[in-house]
Write a protein that holds these residues in place. Structure first.
Motif, mmCIF file in Angstrom:
data_model
loop_
_atom_site.group_PDB
_atom_site.id
_atom_site.type_symbol
_atom_site.label_atom_id
_atom_site.label_comp_id
_atom_site.label_asym_id
_atom_site.label_seq_id
_atom_site.Cartn_x
_atom_site.Cartn_y
_atom_site.Cartn_z
ATOM 1 N N SER A 15 -3.497 52.883 -22.937
ATOM 2 C CA SER A 15 -2.395 52.438 -22.094
ATOM 3 C C SER A 15 -2.862 52.187 -20.666
ATOM 4 O O SER A 15 -2.461 51.197 -20.037
ATOM 5 N N PHE A 16 -3.740 53.062 -20.160
ATOM 6 C CA PHE A 16 -4.264 52.898 -18.805
ATOM 7 C C PHE A 16 -5.055 51.600 -18.685
ATOM 8 O O PHE A 16 -4.888 50.830 -17.733
ATOM 9 N N ILE A 17 -5.921 51.348 -19.671
ATOM 10 C CA ILE A 17 -6.745 50.135 -19.653
ATOM 11 C C ILE A 17 -5.870 48.890 -19.694
ATOM 12 O O ILE A 17 -6.039 47.957 -18.904
ATOM 13 N N LYS A 18 -4.907 48.877 -20.620
ATOM 14 C CA LYS A 18 -4.031 47.716 -20.772
ATOM 15 C C LYS A 18 -3.196 47.500 -19.517
ATOM 16 O O LYS A 18 -3.034 46.363 -19.053
ATOM 17 N N TYR A 19 -2.670 48.579 -18.971
ATOM 18 C CA TYR A 19 -1.808 48.480 -17.786
ATOM 19 C C TYR A 19 -2.591 47.999 -16.576
ATOM 20 O O TYR A 19 -2.112 47.151 -15.816
ATOM 21 N N LEU A 20 -3.824 48.514 -16.400
ATOM 22 C CA LEU A 20 -4.627 48.138 -15.241
ATOM 23 C C LEU A 20 -5.126 46.701 -15.348
ATOM 24 O O LEU A 20 -4.927 45.896 -14.432
ATOM 25 N N ALA A 21 -5.768 46.366 -16.467
ATOM 26 C CA ALA A 21 -6.296 45.002 -16.625
ATOM 27 C C ALA A 21 -5.163 43.980 -16.647
ATOM 28 O O ALA A 21 -5.223 42.946 -15.972
ATOM 29 N N GLY A 22 -4.124 44.269 -17.419
ATOM 30 C CA GLY A 22 -2.996 43.343 -17.494
ATOM 31 C C GLY A 22 -2.277 43.207 -16.166
ATOM 32 O O GLY A 22 -1.842 42.124 -15.782
ATOM 33 N N GLY A 23 -2.172 44.326 -15.440
ATOM 34 C CA GLY A 23 -1.497 44.298 -14.149
ATOM 35 C C GLY A 23 -2.238 43.472 -13.121
ATOM 36 O O GLY A 23 -1.625 42.757 -12.314
ATOM 37 N N VAL A 24 -3.567 43.576 -13.122
ATOM 38 C CA VAL A 24 -4.371 42.782 -12.190
ATOM 39 C C VAL A 24 -4.199 41.293 -12.480
ATOM 40 O O VAL A 24 -4.077 40.479 -11.553
ATOM 41 N N ILE A 25 -4.155 40.930 -13.744
ATOM 42 C CA ILE A 25 -3.942 39.526 -14.116
ATOM 43 C C ILE A 25 -2.557 39.073 -13.663
ATOM 44 O O ILE A 25 -2.388 38.008 -13.065
ATOM 45 N N GLU A 26 -1.566 39.907 -13.932
ATOM 46 C CA GLU A 26 -0.182 39.560 -13.623
ATOM 47 C C GLU A 26 0.069 39.442 -12.123
ATOM 48 O O GLU A 26 0.831 38.588 -11.669
ATOM 49 N N ARG A 27 -0.583 40.297 -11.334
ATOM 50 C CA ARG A 27 -0.314 40.356 -9.889
ATOM 51 C C ARG A 27 -1.442 39.755 -9.041
ATOM 52 O O ARG A 27 -1.529 40.020 -7.843
ATOM 53 N N GLN A 28 -2.290 38.959 -9.621
ATOM 54 C CA GLN A 28 -3.497 38.506 -8.927
ATOM 55 C C GLN A 28 -3.204 37.842 -7.580
ATOM 56 O O GLN A 28 -3.885 38.112 -6.587
ATOM 57 N N ILE A 29 -2.226 36.966 -7.526
ATOM 58 C CA ILE A 29 -1.939 36.260 -6.277
ATOM 59 C C ILE A 29 -1.502 37.251 -5.197
ATOM 60 O O ILE A 29 -1.942 37.168 -4.045
ATOM 61 N N THR A 30 -0.662 38.205 -5.571
ATOM 62 C CA THR A 30 -0.216 39.230 -4.618
ATOM 63 C C THR A 30 -1.385 40.100 -4.171
ATOM 64 O O THR A 30 -1.536 40.410 -2.980
ATOM 65 N N LEU A 31 -2.219 40.491 -5.116
ATOM 66 C CA LEU A 31 -3.372 41.337 -4.792
ATOM 67 C C LEU A 31 -4.321 40.629 -3.833
ATOM 68 O O LEU A 31 -4.815 41.230 -2.870
ATOM 69 N N ASP A 32 -4.569 39.353 -4.076
ATOM 70 C CA ASP A 32 -5.465 38.596 -3.192
ATOM 71 C C ASP A 32 -4.874 38.461 -1.794
ATOM 72 O O ASP A 32 -5.602 38.466 -0.793
ATOM 73 N N TYR A 33 -3.566 38.334 -1.724
ATOM 74 C CA TYR A 33 -2.909 38.269 -0.405
ATOM 75 C C TYR A 33 -3.136 39.573 0.353
ATOM 76 O O TYR A 33 -3.476 39.563 1.549
ATOM 77 N N ILE A 34 -2.949 40.697 -0.343
ATOM 78 C CA ILE A 34 -3.129 42.003 0.295
ATOM 79 C C ILE A 34 -4.580 42.196 0.733
ATOM 80 O O ILE A 34 -4.849 42.633 1.857
ATOM 81 N N ILE A 35 -5.508 41.864 -0.146
ATOM 82 C CA ILE A 35 -6.936 41.978 0.202
ATOM 83 C C ILE A 35 -7.227 41.140 1.437
ATOM 84 O O ILE A 35 -7.938 41.562 2.354
ATOM 85 N N GLY A 36 -6.681 39.937 1.472
ATOM 86 C CA GLY A 36 -6.900 39.043 2.614
ATOM 87 C C GLY A 36 -6.375 39.603 3.922
ATOM 88 O O GLY A 36 -6.885 39.270 4.998
ATOM 89 N N CYS A 37 -5.366 40.465 3.836
ATOM 90 C CA CYS A 37 -4.803 41.078 5.048
ATOM 91 C C CYS A 37 -5.730 42.137 5.645
ATOM 92 O O CYS A 37 -5.612 42.482 6.822
ATOM 93 N N PHE A 38 -6.656 42.667 4.811
ATOM 94 C CA PHE A 38 -7.479 43.789 5.260
ATOM 95 C C PHE A 38 -8.982 43.515 5.227
ATOM 96 O O PHE A 38 -9.766 44.378 5.598
ATOM 97 N N SER A 39 -9.369 42.348 4.783
ATOM 98 C CA SER A 39 -10.796 42.030 4.677
ATOM 99 C C SER A 39 -11.165 40.901 5.630
ATOM 100 O O SER A 39 -10.490 39.866 5.676
ATOM 101 N N LYS A 40 -12.245 41.097 6.358
ATOM 102 C CA LYS A 40 -12.742 40.043 7.234
ATOM 103 C C LYS A 40 -13.473 38.969 6.438
ATOM 104 O O LYS A 40 -13.629 37.842 6.896
ATOM 105 N N THR A 41 -13.934 39.337 5.248
ATOM 106 C CA THR A 41 -14.602 38.373 4.366
ATOM 107 C C THR A 41 -13.554 37.639 3.540
ATOM 108 O O THR A 41 -12.774 38.276 2.825
ATOM 109 N N PRO A 42 -13.480 36.322 3.611
ATOM 110 C CA PRO A 42 -12.492 35.569 2.827
ATOM 111 C C PRO A 42 -12.685 35.778 1.327
ATOM 112 O O PRO A 42 -13.815 35.981 0.861
ATOM 113 N N ILE A 43 -11.606 35.726 0.586
ATOM 114 C CA ILE A 43 -11.642 35.906 -0.862
ATOM 115 C C ILE A 43 -12.667 34.987 -1.524
ATOM 116 O O ILE A 43 -13.446 35.398 -2.388
#
Length: 460
Positions: free
Chosen positions: A45-73
């Motif tokens: 369940s952990f594996i499915k939830y984590l991998a599937g969640g990253v796929i599902e939320r990728q655009i949101t995750l990249d936005y958040i990373i972009g807010c805190f990283s000086k290196t562009p995605i």
């Protein structure tokens, strides 16, 4: 052995494998879970939830990373980007995982993958996300179309072209409701076979209640008496009744195809794009061993999948054939009492079930699909007997693949629309377009996937 497994590494490997192709491979998670099927339910369940969640939320995750990283995605090494996405997902959306564990395990994974010089970078970005996650500056929906598209895309992790299309089609409020529904964790819906007696089904249901250490949740459908929602199932193949063919996974919206068809005993049903076979097998079930169902799809692999389901469900009135629906088969002319045309589509109504869909298509593809759908319709319509029924359906929401094709059929093929209001359950009967012969089901509106179904009768 199971205790030594690093679930995060497996989730990373899934994302890495999917990243090797320009298009997402929806089977990668399933294949990985099959490979590690010996793991405990909690680990899988952990594996499915984590991998599937990253796929599902990728655009949101990249936005958040972009807010805190000086290196562009775009300039990040792919392995580091996958690790950061996983770390941010755990921090933002997995309450059971402490932020410290999400950070530390991400740093360990960076080290395991031999990116020693980037441990500090991963650690810094994720610690900043953890500390400031409540202060992230999200896009303001504002009043302009552009600002709302940006907001919808980031907030609900949808490509901007989908956000734009839905905003134009449904308006801002309804689009937010649809996108919110896509992100909800939903139960698996199953259809029970009529081959089993009431007593046999009661026995199977009693055993199912004890599955997964008694954690499984079962809720009968309020729309169709033979359907049920299941939660916390672990691997559904191991549920009592599965191998015996007591049930098949199928969403309510898909079951409605056969409900609307209103099949009669002894009829011949042709399903031209059938895999994995849910609608074909539902038709076989309603026919009760009488008549004939010809279930076709374009490849041998898809036909194998249908055959496996036919064998497991125990139907003897189904013939599975490999055939390209875009190529006319004169041997089927005037044979079908009912023709199922559940055609290849963009799948935008089932993003909640298959989040990889939104990464695998674009507006140009949707436009091409309309032409594919019409080509198939041109080649199969006369499989229907005069006076017979054609059911056109898709699991998408675009007007060009649905209402436009409904009109095209009426204008170009010898068919008349059939009122379907008496075949719809519950409040679906009140849908305004039902009397015109079609229904577009909005995701979440009735607790189901998004779907489109139209019914036509061939002119005598």
């Amino acid at each position: 052995m199971a205790g030594k497994i690093n679930e995060r590494r497996i989730a990373y490997d899934i994302l890495s494998e999917m990243g090797k192709s320009e298009s997402y491979k929806k089977s990668v998670i399933k294949l990985a879970l099959d490979k590690y099927d010996y793991l405990e339910a909690k680990q899988k369940s952990f594996i499915k939830y984590l991998a599937g969640g990253v796929i599902e939320r990728q655009i949101t995750l990249d936005y958040i990373i972009g807010c805190f990283s000086k290196t562009p995605i775009k300039k990040m090494a792919k392995p580091i980007l996958y690790i950061l996405r996983m770390g941010v997902y755990q921090i933002m959306y997995m309450d059971a995982v402490p932020d410290s564990a999400a950070v530390n395990e991400s740093v360990k994974l960076t080290q395991q993958l031999h990116f020693m010089g980037l441990k500090g970078f991963v650690n810094g970005v994720l610690r900043n996300v953890s500390r400031k996650k409540d202060k992230i500056q999200w896009p303001d929906p504002g009043e302009s179309v552009e600002s709302r598209i940006s907001y919808l895309s980031v907030k609900y992790s949808q490509p901007e072209w989908i956000a734009s299309m839905f905003l134009s089609e449904f308006g801002f409020k309804k689009t937010t409701e649809i996108f919110s529904f896509f992100l909800k964790t939903r139960p698996i819906t199953v259809r029970f076979s009529s081959r089993f007696s009431s007593e046999e089904l009661r026995s199977i249901l009693a055993k199912m209640k004890k599955a997964n250490n008694g954690n499984i949740e079962m809720r009968p459908s309020t729309l169709l008496h033979y359907a049920m929602d299941l939660s916390h199932t672990d691997n559904i193949r191991y549920l009592p009744g599965f191998e015996e063919g007591a049930f098949m996974v199928q969403d309510i919206s898909s079951m409605l195809v056969t409900e609307i068809a209103d099949l009669k005993k002894g009829e011949t049903v042709i399903d031209v794009c059938a895999a994995p076979g849910g609608k074909s097998l539902h038709a076989a079930d309603v026919l009760g061993g009488t008549g004939k169902v010809i279930s076709r799809d374009i490849s041998e692999n898809k036909c194998i999948l249908i055959r496996d389901n036919v064998k497991r469900m125990g139907y003897t009135n189904v013939t599975v054939e490999e055939h390209d629906a875009s190529k006319h088969d004169e041997t089927l002319e005037n044979m079908a009492d009912v023709l199922y045309c559940d055609l290849p589509c963009s799948g935008l109504g089932v993003i909640g079930r298959k989040p990889d869909i939104k990464m695998n298509t674009d507006l140009r593809s949707v436009m091409n699909l309309q032409q594919t759908q019409r080509k198939i319709l041109n080649n199969v319509w006369n499989y229907v007997k005069p006076g017979g029924i054609l059911i056109y359906s898709t699991c998408t929401l675009t007007t060009m693949e649905n209402e436009d094709n409904y009109k095209w059929i009426l204008e170009n093929l010898p068919f008349t629309a059939v009122d379907i209001s008496d075949r719809l359950p519950g409040k679906m009967k009140e849908t305004e377009t039902a009397k015109k012969g079609y229904i577009r089901i909005i995701p979440g509106e009735f607790g189901t996937d998004g779907f489109f179904i139209a019914k036509f009768k061939r002119n005598e």
